[in-house]
Design a protein around this motif. Sequence first.
Motif, PDB file in Angstrom:
ATOM      1  N   THR A 164       0.983  -1.450  -0.060  1.00 47.62           N
ATOM      2  CA  THR A 164      -0.020  -0.226  -0.381  1.00 47.62           C
ATOM      3  C   THR A 164       0.825   0.739  -0.053  1.00 47.62           C
ATOM      4  O   THR A 164       0.792   2.526  -0.908  1.00 47.62           O
ATOM      5  CB  THR A 164      -0.987   0.226   1.135  1.00 47.62           C
ATOM      6  N   LEU A 165       1.916   0.910   0.493  1.00 42.77           N
ATOM      7  CA  LEU A 165       2.552   2.116   0.868  1.00 42.77           C
ATOM      8  C   LEU A 165       3.983   2.536  -0.431  1.00 42.77           C
ATOM      9  O   LEU A 165       3.354   3.373  -0.989  1.00 42.77           O
ATOM     10  CB  LEU A 165       3.775   2.173   1.351  1.00 42.77           C
ATOM     11  N   THR A 166       3.546   1.297  -1.296  1.00 42.28           N
ATOM     12  CA  THR A 166       4.242   1.836  -2.612  1.00 42.28           C
ATOM     13  C   THR A 166       3.386   2.213  -3.581  1.00 42.28           C
ATOM     14  O   THR A 166       3.688   3.188  -4.339  1.00 42.28           O
ATOM     15  CB  THR A 166       4.362   0.017  -3.528  1.00 42.28           C
ATOM     16  N   ARG A 167       1.956   1.655  -3.585  1.00 41.29           N
ATOM     17  CA  ARG A 167       0.855   2.973  -4.089  1.00 41.29           C
ATOM     18  C   ARG A 167       0.939   4.131  -4.494  1.00 41.29           C
ATOM     19  O   ARG A 167       1.133   5.317  -4.379  1.00 41.29           O
ATOM     20  CB  ARG A 167      -0.211   2.525  -4.481  1.00 41.29           C
ATOM     21  N   SER A 168       0.965   4.369  -2.541  1.00 38.77           N
ATOM     22  CA  SER A 168       0.812   5.819  -2.319  1.00 38.77           C
ATOM     23  C   SER A 168       2.573   6.796  -2.665  1.00 38.77           C
ATOM     24  O   SER A 168       2.263   7.692  -3.256  1.00 38.77           O
ATOM     25  CB  SER A 168       0.833   5.957  -0.280  1.00 38.77           C
ATOM     26  N   LEU A 169       3.333   6.317  -2.703  1.00 32.83           N
ATOM     27  CA  LEU A 169       4.619   6.634  -3.277  1.00 32.83           C
ATOM     28  C   LEU A 169       4.369   6.736  -4.746  1.00 32.83           C
ATOM     29  O   LEU A 169       4.893   7.703  -5.370  1.00 32.83           O
ATOM     30  CB  LEU A 169       5.588   5.508  -3.149  1.00 32.83           C
ATOM     31  N   ALA A 170       3.797   6.465  -5.698  1.00 29.58           N
ATOM     32  CA  ALA A 170       3.430   6.011  -6.674  1.00 29.58           C
ATOM     33  C   ALA A 170       2.720   7.406  -7.303  1.00 29.58           C
ATOM     34  O   ALA A 170       3.642   8.196  -7.601  1.00 29.58           O
ATOM     35  CB  ALA A 170       2.698   4.680  -7.654  1.00 29.58           C
ATOM     36  N   VAL A 171       1.286   7.772  -6.483  1.00 24.46           N
ATOM     37  CA  VAL A 171       0.770   9.131  -6.771  1.00 24.46           C
ATOM     38  C   VAL A 171       1.638   9.987  -6.347  1.00 24.46           C
ATOM     39  O   VAL A 171       1.352  11.396  -7.461  1.00 24.46           O
ATOM     40  CB  VAL A 171      -0.407   9.341  -6.131  1.00 24.46           C
ATOM     41  N   GLU A 172       2.131  10.444  -4.428  1.00 24.82           N
ATOM     42  CA  GLU A 172       2.977  10.876  -4.910  1.00 24.82           C
ATOM     43  C   GLU A 172       4.208  11.826  -5.422  1.00 24.82           C
ATOM     44  O   GLU A 172       4.912  13.079  -5.666  1.00 24.82           O
ATOM     45  CB  GLU A 172       3.384  10.850  -3.332  1.00 24.82           C
TER      46      GLU A 172
END
Length: 250
Positions: A164-172
């Motif tokens: 889930t952190l990975t997806r957040s990092l991708a967005v930011e």
Amino acid sequence: MTEARFTQRPAIVTGAARGIGRAIAIRLASEGAPSLLVDRDATGLAETADKCRGEGTAIETLVADLQDRAAPRRIADAARTAHGAIAVLVNNAGVEFRGNFTAHDDAAWDRVIDINLSAAFRLVRELTDDLAATRGAIVNLASVAVVGFAGQAAYDASKGGLATLTRSLAVEMGPMGVRANSVAPGFVDTEMLKEAPDLAAVAERLVATLPIARTGRVEEVAAAVAWLASERASYVTGHTLFVDGGWMRR
């Protein structure tokens, strides 16, 4: 030697002393990546470094415990000193605690979450400017454990959190030119699997039901990591790639 795809694209690989981390380090070195390899195991780390140097690339090592809050800054500083701005960050380091969730005392829970999840977050935070300057790539090592297994609540939570952190990092970080993806191995022939007899028994039973009815090889996971970290995957971000013999088809 594999085609050089990471020349002048410095990398950091955590948990590089053995298993999947060692295979990733060797694969990136074979593709030309000057690297800083990190682990608590000084002996295993030196062995990995020797194998990587055999590929003809510049390799440095740092012995560090990722549960130490100061470790991410030490790692970032050492990597920049050795190789300049970092272009590839592979958060592979991971530990496990085996036992019913009621057996997870605070120390056991904190150790797994700190090393598997929080350290990855802190390393990305330390290296944000580097990754933006190099239009770099982050690859986090998740696991099929995101589905949840008995006897490893902290490990499963850490790997689910990492995906889930990975997806957040991708967005930011996408607007900075930085891609973030994760690789989720299935049952892979590693020391960690062999050191947990109960999990190895589960793996043997489940692997027999897979479309590819065998455990994975560390080199197969490393190939997926190298692809996601390279320009071959330039339009892929926020993705979790399951390298699992078909487990997640379910």
